[in-house]
Design a protein around this motif. Structure first.
Motif, PDB file in Angstrom:
ATOM      1  N   PRO A  24       0.831  -1.219   0.000  1.00 21.96           N
ATOM      2  CA  PRO A  24       0.000   0.000   0.000  1.00 21.96           C
ATOM      3  C   PRO A  24       0.861   1.264   0.000  1.00 21.96           C
ATOM      4  O   PRO A  24       1.944   1.290   0.579  1.00 21.96           O
ATOM      5  CB  PRO A  24      -0.805  -0.116   1.295  1.00 21.96           C
ATOM      6  N   ILE A  25       0.369   2.298  -0.673  1.00 23.56           N
ATOM      7  CA  ILE A  25       1.042   3.596  -0.736  1.00 23.56           C
ATOM      8  C   ILE A  25       0.256   4.573   0.140  1.00 23.56           C
ATOM      9  O   ILE A  25      -0.957   4.712   0.000  1.00 23.56           O
ATOM     10  CB  ILE A  25       1.098   4.132  -2.176  1.00 23.56           C
ATOM     11  N   TYR A  26       0.959   5.235   1.056  1.00 18.74           N
ATOM     12  CA  TYR A  26       0.349   6.223   1.939  1.00 18.74           C
ATOM     13  C   TYR A  26       0.951   7.585   1.626  1.00 18.74           C
ATOM     14  O   TYR A  26       2.164   7.740   1.600  1.00 18.74           O
ATOM     15  CB  TYR A  26       0.610   5.879   3.406  1.00 18.74           C
ATOM     16  N   ASN A  27       0.108   8.549   1.380  1.00 18.99           N
ATOM     17  CA  ASN A  27       0.579   9.904   1.090  1.00 18.99           C
ATOM     18  C   ASN A  27       0.837  10.676   2.375  1.00 18.99           C
ATOM     19  O   ASN A  27       0.272  10.387   3.422  1.00 18.99           O
ATOM     20  CB  ASN A  27      -0.446  10.669   0.261  1.00 18.99           C
ATOM     21  N   ASP A  28       1.710  11.695   2.264  1.00 18.41           N
ATOM     22  CA  ASP A  28       1.920  12.618   3.372  1.00 18.41           C
ATOM     23  C   ASP A  28       0.852  13.700   3.307  1.00 18.41           C
ATOM     24  O   ASP A  28       0.616  14.291   2.250  1.00 18.41           O
ATOM     25  CB  ASP A  28       3.301  13.276   3.281  1.00 18.41           C
ATOM     26  N   ILE A  29       0.227  13.947   4.435  1.00 13.86           N
ATOM     27  CA  ILE A  29      -0.804  14.987   4.515  1.00 13.86           C
ATOM     28  C   ILE A  29      -0.245  16.124   5.359  1.00 13.86           C
ATOM     29  O   ILE A  29       0.142  15.912   6.512  1.00 13.86           O
ATOM     30  CB  ILE A  29      -2.091  14.442   5.172  1.00 13.86           C
ATOM     31  N   PRO A  30      -0.169  17.343   4.799  1.00 13.55           N
ATOM     32  CA  PRO A  30       0.307  18.457   5.618  1.00 13.55           C
ATOM     33  C   PRO A  30      -0.736  18.835   6.669  1.00 13.55           C
ATOM     34  O   PRO A  30      -1.909  18.986   6.355  1.00 13.55           O
ATOM     35  CB  PRO A  30       0.521  19.587   4.614  1.00 13.55           C
ATOM     36  N   THR A  31      -0.294  18.941   7.916  1.00 10.81           N
ATOM     37  CA  THR A  31      -1.188  19.343   8.994  1.00 10.81           C
ATOM     38  C   THR A  31      -0.652  20.627   9.617  1.00 10.81           C
ATOM     39  O   THR A  31       0.555  20.827   9.704  1.00 10.81           O
ATOM     40  CB  THR A  31      -1.302  18.260  10.086  1.00 10.81           C
ATOM     41  N   LYS A  32      -1.564  21.469  10.035  1.00 11.82           N
ATOM     42  CA  LYS A  32      -1.196  22.750  10.652  1.00 11.82           C
ATOM     43  C   LYS A  32      -1.642  22.758  12.101  1.00 11.82           C
ATOM     44  O   LYS A  32      -2.817  22.577  12.390  1.00 11.82           O
ATOM     45  CB  LYS A  32      -1.849  23.910   9.911  1.00 11.82           C
ATOM     46  N   THR A  33      -0.688  22.979  12.992  1.00 11.48           N
ATOM     47  CA  THR A  33      -0.977  23.077  14.413  1.00 11.48           C
ATOM     48  C   THR A  33      -0.831  24.536  14.828  1.00 11.48           C
ATOM     49  O   THR A  33       0.265  25.089  14.745  1.00 11.48           O
ATOM     50  CB  THR A  33      -0.001  22.204  15.229  1.00 11.48           C
ATOM     51  N   PRO A  34      -1.921  25.173  15.255  1.00  7.56           N
ATOM     52  CA  PRO A  34      -1.821  26.589  15.614  1.00  7.56           C
ATOM     53  C   PRO A  34      -1.145  26.803  16.967  1.00  7.56           C
ATOM     54  O   PRO A  34      -1.214  25.954  17.857  1.00  7.56           O
ATOM     55  CB  PRO A  34      -3.276  27.050  15.662  1.00  7.56           C
ATOM     56  N   PHE A  35      -0.473  27.933  17.082  1.00  8.79           N
ATOM     57  CA  PHE A  35       0.051  28.380  18.368  1.00  8.79           C
ATOM     58  C   PHE A  35       0.115  29.897  18.343  1.00  8.79           C
ATOM     59  O   PHE A  35       0.107  30.511  17.285  1.00  8.79           O
ATOM     60  CB  PHE A  35       1.419  27.745  18.691  1.00  8.79           C
ATOM     61  N   PHE A  36       0.138  30.498  19.517  1.00  2.00           N
ATOM     62  CA  PHE A  36       0.167  31.947  19.622  1.00  2.00           C
ATOM     63  C   PHE A  36       1.585  32.427  19.850  1.00  2.00           C
ATOM     64  O   PHE A  36       2.369  31.793  20.540  1.00  2.00           O
ATOM     65  CB  PHE A  36      -0.737  32.437  20.753  1.00  2.00           C
ATOM     66  N   GLY A  37       1.904  33.571  19.257  1.00  4.51           N
ATOM     67  CA  GLY A  37       3.229  34.145  19.419  1.00  4.51           C
ATOM     68  C   GLY A  37       3.225  35.618  19.086  1.00  4.51           C
ATOM     69  O   GLY A  37       2.198  36.191  18.711  1.00  4.51           O
ATOM     70  N   GLU A  38       4.359  36.218  19.210  1.00  5.28           N
ATOM     71  CA  GLU A  38       4.559  37.615  18.830  1.00  5.28           C
ATOM     72  C   GLU A  38       5.717  37.628  17.840  1.00  5.28           C
ATOM     73  O   GLU A  38       6.784  37.096  18.114  1.00  5.28           O
ATOM     74  CB  GLU A  38       4.858  38.460  20.060  1.00  5.28           C
ATOM     75  N   VAL A  39       5.508  38.235  16.675  1.00  2.00           N
ATOM     76  CA  VAL A  39       6.482  38.230  15.583  1.00  2.00           C
ATOM     77  C   VAL A  39       7.047  39.627  15.411  1.00  2.00           C
ATOM     78  O   VAL A  39       6.304  40.610  15.436  1.00  2.00           O
ATOM     79  CB  VAL A  39       5.824  37.770  14.259  1.00  2.00           C
ATOM     80  N   GLU A  40       8.354  39.704  15.239  1.00  3.51           N
ATOM     81  CA  GLU A  40       8.985  41.005  14.976  1.00  3.51           C
ATOM     82  C   GLU A  40      10.092  40.809  13.935  1.00  3.51           C
ATOM     83  O   GLU A  40      10.671  39.732  13.828  1.00  3.51           O
ATOM     84  CB  GLU A  40       9.559  41.605  16.250  1.00  3.51           C
ATOM     85  N   PRO A  41      10.374  41.848  13.158  1.00  2.00           N
ATOM     86  CA  PRO A  41      11.490  41.759  12.202  1.00  2.00           C
ATOM     87  C   PRO A  41      12.798  41.566  12.950  1.00  2.00           C
ATOM     88  O   PRO A  41      12.971  42.074  14.065  1.00  2.00           O
ATOM     89  CB  PRO A  41      11.468  43.109  11.488  1.00  2.00           C
ATOM     90  N   TYR A  42      13.716  40.841  12.333  1.00  2.00           N
ATOM     91  CA  TYR A  42      15.007  40.579  12.958  1.00  2.00           C
ATOM     92  C   TYR A  42      16.031  40.391  11.854  1.00  2.00           C
ATOM     93  O   TYR A  42      15.684  40.250  10.692  1.00  2.00           O
ATOM     94  CB  TYR A  42      14.919  39.335  13.845  1.00  2.00           C
ATOM     95  N   SER A  43      17.311  40.392  12.205  1.00  2.00           N
ATOM     96  CA  SER A  43      18.344  40.260  11.171  1.00  2.00           C
ATOM     97  C   SER A  43      19.416  39.277  11.603  1.00  2.00           C
ATOM     98  O   SER A  43      19.563  38.962  12.792  1.00  2.00           O
ATOM     99  CB  SER A  43      18.986  41.618  10.887  1.00  2.00           C
ATOM    100  N   THR A  44      20.185  38.841  10.630  1.00  2.00           N
ATOM    101  CA  THR A  44      21.292  37.929  10.880  1.00  2.00           C
ATOM    102  C   THR A  44      22.322  38.572  11.795  1.00  2.00           C
ATOM    103  O   THR A  44      22.862  37.937  12.702  1.00  2.00           O
ATOM    104  CB  THR A  44      21.934  37.523   9.539  1.00  2.00           C
ATOM    105  N   ARG A  45      22.572  39.848  11.585  1.00  4.46           N
ATOM    106  CA  ARG A  45      23.562  40.557  12.400  1.00  4.46           C
ATOM    107  C   ARG A  45      23.121  40.646  13.868  1.00  4.46           C
ATOM    108  O   ARG A  45      23.920  40.450  14.778  1.00  4.46           O
ATOM    109  CB  ARG A  45      23.799  41.942  11.825  1.00  4.46           C
ATOM    110  N   LEU A  46      21.844  40.941  14.083  1.00  4.30           N
ATOM    111  CA  LEU A  46      21.331  40.986  15.454  1.00  4.30           C
ATOM    112  C   LEU A  46      21.397  39.604  16.107  1.00  4.30           C
ATOM    113  O   LEU A  46      21.707  39.489  17.290  1.00  4.30           O
ATOM    114  CB  LEU A  46      19.894  41.504  15.477  1.00  4.30           C
ATOM    115  N   ALA A  47      21.104  38.552  15.353  1.00  2.26           N
ATOM    116  CA  ALA A  47      21.177  37.190  15.888  1.00  2.26           C
ATOM    117  C   ALA A  47      22.594  36.842  16.305  1.00  2.26           C
ATOM    118  O   ALA A  47      22.810  36.201  17.335  1.00  2.26           O
ATOM    119  CB  ALA A  47      20.676  36.190  14.854  1.00  2.26           C
ATOM    120  N   GLU A  48      23.556  37.310  15.526  1.00  5.07           N
ATOM    121  CA  GLU A  48      24.963  37.064  15.857  1.00  5.07           C
ATOM    122  C   GLU A  48      25.350  37.793  17.143  1.00  5.07           C
ATOM    123  O   GLU A  48      26.004  37.231  18.018  1.00  5.07           O
ATOM    124  CB  GLU A  48      25.862  37.501  14.710  1.00  5.07           C
ATOM    125  N   GLN A  49      24.918  39.033  17.273  1.00  6.60           N
ATOM    126  CA  GLN A  49      25.264  39.821  18.453  1.00  6.60           C
ATOM    127  C   GLN A  49      24.530  39.338  19.701  1.00  6.60           C
ATOM    128  O   GLN A  49      25.107  39.231  20.771  1.00  6.60           O
ATOM    129  CB  GLN A  49      24.943  41.298  18.217  1.00  6.60           C
TER     130      GLN A  49
END
Length: 105
Positions: A27-52
């Motif tokens: 039998p062949i079983y396909n992958d089904i994409p599932t979405k699990t919600p969660f709450f968060g706060e998103v802000e812009p960020y940069s590679t340079r800030l991540a390094e620092q």
């Protein structure tokens, strides 16, 4: 912590029913994409800030603050505002996660 944005962790789960058989009658079983919600706060960020701030050299376009979630791992896919992001790094604290993500095309 005030978490006002809804984000989704995208996972691929094998379907429970087969949708055909291969040349060896397995039998062949396909992958089904599932979405699990969660709450968060998103802000812009940069590679340079991540390094620092975190001392890591990763590509970053945004940073997410959220409650601890065991489904968040490096290379996980996250959807926010109709766009897909990949987790490049996260830091787990006692009461929250700080997740570095980059936009994927």
């Amino acid at each position: 912590m005030r978490l006002t944005k809804t984000l989704y962790i995208i996972e691929k789960v094998k379907s429970e029913t087969s949708n055909g058989v291969d040349e060896f009658d397995r039998p062949i079983y396909n992958d089904i994409p599932t979405k699990t919600p969660f709450f968060g706060e998103v802000e812009p960020y940069s590679t340079r800030l991540a390094e620092q701030r975190y001392g890591v050299m990763v590509e970053v376009t945004n940073r997410v603050f959220c409650f601890p979630n065991e489904k968040i791992k490096v290379k996980s896919l996250i959807e926010y505002n109709g766009l897909n992001f990949e987790v490049t790094e996260f830091t787990a604290y006692d009461n929250h996660y700080e997740v570095l993500i980059k936009k994927v095309k």
